[in-house]
Design an enzyme around this catalytic site. Structure first.
Site, PDB file in Angstrom:
ATOM      1  N   HIS A 288       0.511  -1.082  -0.247  1.00  0.00           N
ATOM      2  CA  HIS A 288       0.133   0.083   0.188  1.00  0.00           C
ATOM      3  C   HIS A 288       0.908   1.589   0.087  1.00  0.00           C
ATOM      4  O   HIS A 288       0.397   2.151  -1.098  1.00  0.00           O
ATOM      5  CB  HIS A 288      -0.665  -0.178   0.887  1.00  0.00           C
ATOM      6  CG  HIS A 288      -2.027   0.910   1.298  1.00  0.00           C
ATOM      7  ND1 HIS A 288      -3.259   0.691   0.797  1.00  0.00           N
ATOM      8  CD2 HIS A 288      -1.616   2.655   1.414  1.00  0.00           C
ATOM      9  CE1 HIS A 288      -3.948   2.210   1.323  1.00  0.00           C
ATOM     10  NE2 HIS A 288      -2.847   2.805   1.569  1.00  0.00           N
ATOM     11  N   GLU A 289       1.705   1.381   1.301  1.00  0.00           N
ATOM     12  CA  GLU A 289       2.424   2.431   1.296  1.00  0.00           C
ATOM     13  C   GLU A 289       3.801   2.564  -0.058  1.00  0.00           C
ATOM     14  O   GLU A 289       4.208   3.837  -0.726  1.00  0.00           O
ATOM     15  CB  GLU A 289       3.562   2.899   2.887  1.00  0.00           C
ATOM     16  CG  GLU A 289       2.558   2.431   3.122  1.00  0.00           C
ATOM     17  CD  GLU A 289       1.314   3.414   3.506  1.00  0.00           C
ATOM     18  OE1 GLU A 289       0.914   4.194   3.119  1.00  0.00           O
ATOM     19  OE2 GLU A 289       0.656   3.366   4.040  1.00  0.00           O
TER      20      GLU A 289
ATOM     21  N   HIS B  38       1.977   4.076  -3.195  1.00  0.00           N
ATOM     22  CA  HIS B  38       2.229   6.160  -2.176  1.00  0.00           C
ATOM     23  C   HIS B  38       3.443   6.493  -2.896  1.00  0.00           C
ATOM     24  O   HIS B  38       2.617   7.449  -3.157  1.00  0.00           O
ATOM     25  CB  HIS B  38       1.347   6.075  -1.511  1.00  0.00           C
ATOM     26  CG  HIS B  38       0.336   6.024  -0.918  1.00  0.00           C
ATOM     27  ND1 HIS B  38      -0.540   7.209  -1.430  1.00  0.00           N
ATOM     28  CD2 HIS B  38      -0.677   5.182  -0.321  1.00  0.00           C
ATOM     29  CE1 HIS B  38      -1.995   6.573  -0.845  1.00  0.00           C
ATOM     30  NE2 HIS B  38      -1.849   5.834   0.539  1.00  0.00           N
TER      31      HIS B  38
ATOM     32  N   GLU C  12      -4.923   7.377  -3.788  1.00  0.00           N
ATOM     33  CA  GLU C  12      -5.074   6.065  -2.841  1.00  0.00           C
ATOM     34  C   GLU C  12      -5.814   5.135  -3.740  1.00  0.00           C
ATOM     35  O   GLU C  12      -5.427   3.755  -3.741  1.00  0.00           O
ATOM     36  CB  GLU C  12      -6.572   6.301  -1.857  1.00  0.00           C
ATOM     37  CG  GLU C  12      -6.442   6.797  -0.372  1.00  0.00           C
ATOM     38  CD  GLU C  12      -5.745   6.352   0.379  1.00  0.00           C
ATOM     39  OE1 GLU C  12      -6.723   4.785   0.545  1.00  0.00           O
ATOM     40  OE2 GLU C  12      -4.739   6.624   0.859  1.00  0.00           O
TER      41      GLU C  12
END
Lengths: 512, 512
Positions: free
Chosen positions: A276-277, A280, A306
């Site tokens: 997830h990160e 980003h 997101e």
């Protein structure tokens, strides 16, 4: 002659933007350090540092010279000789300048103070499960934000106060568009969730509880980072991974750092955090390099951010194709602990659908319903249809209606998230918009590169990353989110593709 | 009325000082991050951040409002109603303000640019052992510094250009005082070194080469930090230890961080680094808390800083008493590797005297001679008695005369240190002044607390730390170094006590 004056002023404006951007990147570093490395005893000194930092940052953002340059550039008869990119830069500076200068100083400073108070009271109230304690402080921060919203409605030229809030995170997005899109989303999600929950297949999550030592999980993080091409190890590395309670991403272009957390009895948690990160981080790292230090050299919106993190975490990371490639590697790193885990078994375990009370623990299917509830409540609050005092009851009712769960106290209900205590109204929708954008983006990817899932299965994530960079990251902040979405997908915003994507996946997981 | 105006102006001045101090502490954090955590690919971004940071810092230091406040306060007929502390604060602001404003902007910016060039050429020249390459760039940086020194001579009211340089690091110190004191030091050191080198006892350093894994050495660091009371572990911790090639200390009051390095075949290196940097760190942490953010809330001088680091590293850390307490603990942590090491054997191994070519590898006795050589060369350079081109030959001659070692090339000679390439002339003397101050301080400690060595042997370093805080740290920057020294010891600067201290110790080590 006049035109060279325009160019000169534009150059001066960009030079000020560059300083402001670099200064903000220093602020990011201070925040990162506070969350990861700062000795606990330094807390008060750090507050002083942050206070001074914000003061200087605010001075830079409200520099009257910026105002003068903007006015002269905007009023210049040769204004149209600027390129589209230059005009966009001027537009973005104007937007920030207005946001920073149009609110009365007193309102801004009162809000800042109230945020600190409300946050501290929220922590206490949540710990003792007492919304009554939180209510007056939440009311104050909401009233201050409403005042700001009223002023910003005019400044931003939007229809409602809530629109003015949303615009901070998702420029030009409106509550009406969100309401329509979220309505479609809700209607699509509920039957999928029902099929999963009421189906005969009951995926087993127990394998995810197998103990994997933290040091081994750190190895997995490195290997996952390597898989997605988030470089933390080479001499050209522009990122790093540290450990915090709540994972986050922080940085700008060449210094974008992520954090994760490790639980011995939940190794998947850190894997999905890093994915997830990492999503980003790669967005920030892969922005158009020519635009570095310019306003256009930034991510488009919170929702788009997101979309990128969720793409890597969910669309890639929870796919069978990813695990068909990665499971052997995971087994190699973890040794005996996972040696007898099957691909199908793992794929199902990480895709369990289970309505629950806590947003940050929600699965990919039910997550958006948590957001829709918050959106509806925020909208009604700003429209004056409900009061802060009525929030708990409204919250609990919606959780029963949409998710079928019974909230037993406000700490697992309306007080579960930090956002409102800090006045971040209008932020929540971005999370679900990220899912929706992601659905539309993967639909486009299906058309552009029908074999993309095979590439993942072959360990060639690189082709996906390059596609994302070309089609999303490199656009930076040249378009507002709905325009960018249209540019990428040729379509207007809709929840259809996200629902299709989920339905297809869960049909496999739950065999319906 | 007039007096309240004075108080008001003084308050404004201190408020500006507070901002400046906090801003500098942010700068420290940026530097720390660059040395310890920054991903290598972030180098260019970091240069931009540092450039902007210096610009803002310089603006704050040269703020014309500070100049006006200073003038009005200094000219105020009620000036004498200020307390001694307030006057000292005003004096210190004036000093920095003058240093920052009296040099022509062009000279400052040229020097900054030349420093970067000279540093880069120094690295290259050192690598290929070619002083000829370095010479023109060293000449340029020296000439620029000489120009600055000429202007600052008047501003600071000092007798020589070199005095103006020394004053940056050791306020009010002069080359004459240093020459006299270093002369005494040299005359005292040489016979001690001769007794050690020519004696019949030959301490054996081989035990220090025993392999201790890095992870074990990290445990030792924590335990050493705990021993000296440098808190890196509790909820109130105000420090931390990281790893860098060259150990350093960085921070302010409640956030003071140190670094060390680990060599598997030289475990003592990190132990003495942690003791040394811990000594620096505790000085910063134990400054008078009431003076935080004021000019007086800072260490007295570079020399005093070195006195504190060397006190902990050498006077404590290389004493038999420390090891009589700590060796069992070290054995517990290291297990088999050091199980058969004797106290006497270790005490001798860490106190070997051996004249050598490289300053940073020098032992406690010969170290100061390396500094005296640099001092004499700097003094002669600024006095025009030698040229940059003559440095290598003069260097090599002095190394032969004072240390009896033959320098084979300029990389192990005149180019071994980074300082001159960056224009840090006048800095070197501080290292040996630290030894000298330390000798006078330990002499005073002997009188105040004759049992201090027993306390160390009993693991009660705390009483020493408290004595140092009371007698050194808590004075902050209220006095210039020579005054502070007199305040602490009742004596003027002299090398006698440092020599006595060394002579006593080496008599034990070498049994002469």
């Amino acid at each position: 002659m006049a035109q060279s004056e325009l160019i000169d002023r534009y150059g001066k404006l960009m030079s000020k933007c560059k300083d402001y951007t670099i200064f903000q990147s220093i602020g990011g570093l201070i925040q990162w350090d506070m969350e990861t490395k700062m000795p606990p005893g330094a807390f008060n000194l750090r507050s002083q540092q942050l206070g001074l930092f914000s003061e200087i940052e605010h001075k830079m953002a409200t520099d009257p010279e910026v105002g003068t340059l903007l006015e002269k550039i905007e009023a210049d008869p040769d204004h149209n000789s600027l390129s589209e990119l230059q005009k966009r830069n001027v537009y973005l500076v104007r937007k920030i300048y207005n946001e920073q200068t149009k609110l009365p100083e007193k309102l801004v400073s009162e809000t800042e103070k109230q945020k600190v108070i409300s946050y501290n009271v929220w922590k206490k109230a949540k710990a003792i499960k007492d919304f009554g304690l939180f209510k007056p402080e939440l009311t104050k921060v909401f009233e201050l934000k409403k005042q700001a919203a009223e002023i910003l409605m005019d400044v931003k030229g939007v229809r409602t106060k809530y629109d003015a809030m949303i615009d901070y995170y998702e420029p030009k997005m409106t509550e009406d568009v969100i309401a329509e899109t979220f309505g479609e989303l809700k209607r699509g999600l509920i039957p999928i969730i029902e099929k999963c929950v009421n189906g005969t297949t009951k995926p087993d999550r127990s394998i995810l509880k197998r103990a994997v030592p933290v040091a081994v999980q750190q190895e997995i993080s490195k290997s996952i980072a390597n898989y997605i091409g988030y470089d933390i190890a080479s001499e050209k590395a522009r990122g790093r991974i540290d450990e915090t309670e709540h994972p986050f991403t922080n940085g700008y272009y060449d210094d974008v750092r992520i954090t994760t957390h490790y639980f011995e009895d939940d190794f998947a948690s850190s894997i999905f955090s890093v994915l997830h990160e990492g999503g980003h981080a790669m967005y920030e790292q892969n922005l158009n390099r020519e635009w570095m230090y310019q306003p256009v050299g930034a991510a488009c919106s919170y929702g788009f951010h997101e979309s990128q993190s969720r793409f890597v975490e969910n669309i890639v990371g929870r796919s069978g194709e990813f695990w068909s490639y990665y499971l052997p590697e995971l087994k190699r790193i973890t040794g005996a602990a996972l040696s007898n885990v099957g691909l199908e078994q793992l794929f199902r375990a990480i895709n369990v659908v289970q309505p629950s009370k806590i947003r940050i623990e929600a699965d990919e299917a039910t997550y958006s319903l948590h957001i829709i509830i918050r959106f509806e409540l925020e909208r009604d609050l700003f429209a004056g249809k409900i009061t802060v005092g009525e929030l708990p009851q409204a919250w609990n009712q919606k959780y029963m209606d949409y998710l079928g769960v019974e909230i037993e106290n406000d700490s697992e209900g309306v007080m579960q998230d930090v956002h409102w205590s800090q006045g971040y109204f209008g932020y929540f929708p971005s999370y679900a918009l990220g899912n929706i954008y992601g659905g539309q983006i993967v639909n486009k990817l299906n058309q552009d590169m029908p074999q993309w899932r095979e590439s993942i299965a072959n360990g060639r994530f690189q082709v996906i990353r390059e596609w994302l960079t070309k089609n999303v990251h490199s656009y930076g902040n040249i378009y507002d989110p709905l325009d960018l979405l249209c540019r990428i997908t040729g379509d207007r915003i809709n929840s259809r593709h996200f629902i299709e994507y989920l339905d297809e996946k869960y049909a496999k997981v739950y065999g319906y």
